[in-house]
Design a protein around this motif. Structure first.
Motif, PDB file in Angstrom:
ATOM      1  N   LEU A  49      26.410   4.337 -48.701  1.00  0.00           N
ATOM      2  CA  LEU A  49      25.700   4.773 -47.495  1.00  0.00           C
ATOM      3  C   LEU A  49      26.670   5.460 -46.549  1.00  0.00           C
ATOM      4  CD1 LEU A  49      23.574   1.560 -46.887  1.00  0.00           C
ATOM      5  CD2 LEU A  49      22.770   3.744 -47.788  1.00  0.00           C
ATOM      6  N   PRO A  50      26.270   6.577 -45.951  1.00  0.00           N
ATOM      7  CA  PRO A  50      27.174   7.272 -45.026  1.00  0.00           C
ATOM      8  C   PRO A  50      27.383   6.500 -43.724  1.00  0.00           C
ATOM      9  CG  PRO A  50      25.073   8.409 -45.149  1.00  0.00           C
ATOM     10  CD  PRO A  50      25.032   7.297 -46.157  1.00  0.00           C
ATOM     11  N   GLU A  51      26.416   5.668 -43.381  1.00  0.00           N
ATOM     12  CA  GLU A  51      26.523   4.864 -42.169  1.00  0.00           C
ATOM     13  C   GLU A  51      27.068   3.481 -42.512  1.00  0.00           C
ATOM     14  OE1 GLU A  51      23.849   6.450 -43.144  1.00  0.00           O
ATOM     15  OE2 GLU A  51      23.550   7.987 -41.626  1.00  0.00           O
ATOM     16  N   THR A  52      27.674   2.844 -41.535  1.00  0.00           N
ATOM     17  CA  THR A  52      28.135   1.474 -41.725  1.00  0.00           C
ATOM     18  C   THR A  52      26.980   0.531 -41.452  1.00  0.00           C
ATOM     19  OG1 THR A  52      30.380   2.060 -41.089  1.00  0.00           O
ATOM     20  CG2 THR A  52      29.787  -0.250 -40.934  1.00  0.00           C
ATOM     21  N   ILE A  53      26.533  -0.129 -42.478  1.00  0.00           N
ATOM     22  CA  ILE A  53      25.418  -1.066 -42.387  1.00  0.00           C
ATOM     23  C   ILE A  53      25.958  -2.437 -42.792  1.00  0.00           C
ATOM     24  CG2 ILE A  53      23.138  -1.665 -43.292  1.00  0.00           C
ATOM     25  CD1 ILE A  53      23.076   0.912 -41.714  1.00  0.00           C
ATOM     26  N   PRO A  54      25.758  -3.461 -41.960  1.00  0.00           N
ATOM     27  CA  PRO A  54      26.272  -4.785 -42.311  1.00  0.00           C
ATOM     28  C   PRO A  54      25.498  -5.402 -43.478  1.00  0.00           C
ATOM     29  CG  PRO A  54      24.962  -4.921 -40.323  1.00  0.00           C
ATOM     30  CD  PRO A  54      25.068  -3.466 -40.668  1.00  0.00           C
ATOM     31  N   HIS A  55      26.124  -6.360 -44.137  1.00  0.00           N
ATOM     32  CA  HIS A  55      25.498  -7.040 -45.268  1.00  0.00           C
ATOM     33  C   HIS A  55      24.166  -7.666 -44.846  1.00  0.00           C
ATOM     34  CE1 HIS A  55      25.846  -8.738 -49.317  1.00  0.00           C
ATOM     35  NE2 HIS A  55      25.230  -9.785 -48.823  1.00  0.00           N
ATOM     36  N   ALA A  56      24.089  -8.162 -43.646  1.00  0.00           N
ATOM     37  CA  ALA A  56      22.880  -8.813 -43.125  1.00  0.00           C
ATOM     38  C   ALA A  56      21.973  -7.809 -42.413  1.00  0.00           C
ATOM     39  CB  ALA A  56      23.263  -9.956 -42.192  1.00  0.00           C
ATOM     40  N   VAL A  58      19.031  -6.968 -42.856  1.00  0.00           N
ATOM     41  CA  VAL A  58      17.637  -7.384 -42.663  1.00  0.00           C
ATOM     42  C   VAL A  58      17.408  -8.072 -41.321  1.00  0.00           C
ATOM     43  CG1 VAL A  58      17.134  -7.544 -45.118  1.00  0.00           C
ATOM     44  CG2 VAL A  58      17.994  -9.546 -43.914  1.00  0.00           C
ATOM     45  N   GLU A  59      18.476  -8.500 -40.680  1.00  0.00           N
ATOM     46  CA  GLU A  59      18.344  -9.164 -39.376  1.00  0.00           C
ATOM     47  C   GLU A  59      18.221  -8.178 -38.229  1.00  0.00           C
ATOM     48  OE1 GLU A  59      21.649 -11.821 -39.066  1.00  0.00           O
ATOM     49  OE2 GLU A  59      20.939 -13.086 -40.695  1.00  0.00           O
ATOM     50  N   ASN A  60      18.384  -6.897 -38.518  1.00  0.00           N
ATOM     51  CA  ASN A  60      18.298  -5.862 -37.497  1.00  0.00           C
ATOM     52  C   ASN A  60      17.198  -4.886 -37.920  1.00  0.00           C
ATOM     53  OD1 ASN A  60      18.908  -3.034 -36.527  1.00  0.00           O
ATOM     54  ND2 ASN A  60      20.403  -4.158 -35.312  1.00  0.00           N
ATOM     55  N   HIS A  61      16.165  -4.755 -37.095  1.00  0.00           N
ATOM     56  CA  HIS A  61      15.000  -3.944 -37.454  1.00  0.00           C
ATOM     57  C   HIS A  61      15.390  -2.504 -37.798  1.00  0.00           C
ATOM     58  CE1 HIS A  61      10.872  -2.537 -37.541  1.00  0.00           C
ATOM     59  NE2 HIS A  61      11.239  -1.541 -36.744  1.00  0.00           N
ATOM     60  N   ASP A  62      16.201  -1.863 -36.978  1.00  0.00           N
ATOM     61  CA  ASP A  62      16.579  -0.470 -37.222  1.00  0.00           C
ATOM     62  C   ASP A  62      17.374  -0.308 -38.507  1.00  0.00           C
ATOM     63  OD1 ASP A  62      15.289   0.413 -34.918  1.00  0.00           O
ATOM     64  OD2 ASP A  62      17.099   0.240 -33.686  1.00  0.00           O
ATOM     65  N   GLN A  63      18.281  -1.241 -38.768  1.00  0.00           N
ATOM     66  CA  GLN A  63      19.082  -1.162 -39.985  1.00  0.00           C
ATOM     67  C   GLN A  63      18.221  -1.434 -41.224  1.00  0.00           C
ATOM     68  OE1 GLN A  63      22.123  -3.967 -38.982  1.00  0.00           O
ATOM     69  NE2 GLN A  63      23.357  -2.451 -37.902  1.00  0.00           N
ATOM     70  N   ALA A  64      17.306  -2.390 -41.115  1.00  0.00           N
ATOM     71  CA  ALA A  64      16.412  -2.689 -42.236  1.00  0.00           C
ATOM     72  C   ALA A  64      15.515  -1.489 -42.534  1.00  0.00           C
ATOM     73  CB  ALA A  64      15.570  -3.923 -41.920  1.00  0.00           C
ATOM     74  N   LYS A  65      15.046  -0.854 -41.503  1.00  0.00           N
ATOM     75  CA  LYS A  65      14.203   0.337 -41.659  1.00  0.00           C
ATOM     76  C   LYS A  65      14.997   1.473 -42.330  1.00  0.00           C
ATOM     77  CE  LYS A  65      11.018   2.959 -38.759  1.00  0.00           C
ATOM     78  NZ  LYS A  65      10.532   3.143 -37.394  1.00  0.00           N
ATOM     79  N   TYR A  66      16.241   1.650 -41.923  1.00  0.00           N
ATOM     80  CA  TYR A  66      17.108   2.677 -42.503  1.00  0.00           C
ATOM     81  C   TYR A  66      17.304   2.431 -44.003  1.00  0.00           C
ATOM     82  CZ  TYR A  66      21.347   5.216 -43.655  1.00  0.00           C
ATOM     83  OH  TYR A  66      22.267   6.026 -44.278  1.00  0.00           O
ATOM     84  N   VAL A  67      17.639   1.196 -44.366  1.00  0.00           N
ATOM     85  CA  VAL A  67      17.875   0.868 -45.774  1.00  0.00           C
ATOM     86  C   VAL A  67      16.574   1.018 -46.574  1.00  0.00           C
ATOM     87  CG1 VAL A  67      18.523  -0.976 -47.384  1.00  0.00           C
ATOM     88  CG2 VAL A  67      19.868  -0.606 -45.303  1.00  0.00           C
ATOM     89  N   ALA A  68      15.456   0.623 -45.994  1.00  0.00           N
ATOM     90  CA  ALA A  68      14.171   0.772 -46.674  1.00  0.00           C
ATOM     91  C   ALA A  68      13.877   2.242 -46.959  1.00  0.00           C
ATOM     92  CB  ALA A  68      13.055   0.162 -45.828  1.00  0.00           C
ATOM     93  N   LYS A  69      14.155   3.116 -45.996  1.00  0.00           N
ATOM     94  CA  LYS A  69      13.937   4.556 -46.207  1.00  0.00           C
ATOM     95  C   LYS A  69      14.831   5.087 -47.327  1.00  0.00           C
ATOM     96  CE  LYS A  69      12.265   5.797 -41.625  1.00  0.00           C
ATOM     97  NZ  LYS A  69      12.513   6.590 -40.412  1.00  0.00           N
TER      98      LYS A  69
END
Length: 87
Positions: A49-56, A58-69
């Motif tokens: 992923l080009p962005e830094t996304i933490p292992h967790a 799913v606990e952050n709505h915006d990050q979960a949405k990004y990974v889902a996309k």
């Protein structure tokens, strides 16, 4: 929690055309060496992923949405490559 002892390369080899693993630039649970090893041995499977996304994520709505996309895009790309008799 169990530690990774050995990567199941025989399974990765069998399913390599259908698998995608997402890796983050920084992850306290999954070191960058896992991504690099996977990229070396199965170059089509790992996606960094080009962005830094933490292992967790799913606990952050915006990050979960990004990974889902990202997952949706990968599935759509795979679906275009899959012969209709396999779908």
């Amino acid at each position: 929690m169990k530690q990774v002892v050995k990567r199941p390369d025989h399974r990765l080899e069998k399913w390599r055309g259908r698998l995608k693993f997402l890796y983050s630039q920084t992850d306290d649970w999954v070191p960058m060496s896992y991504y690099l090893d996977m990229k070396r041995d199965f170059p089509e499977i790992p996606q960094l992923l080009p962005e830094t996304i933490p292992h967790a994520f799913v606990e952050n709505h915006d990050q979960a949405k990004y990974v889902a996309k990202k997952c949706v895009l990968l599935v759509k790309q795979a679906d275009k490559k899959t012969p209709s008799k396999i779908r």
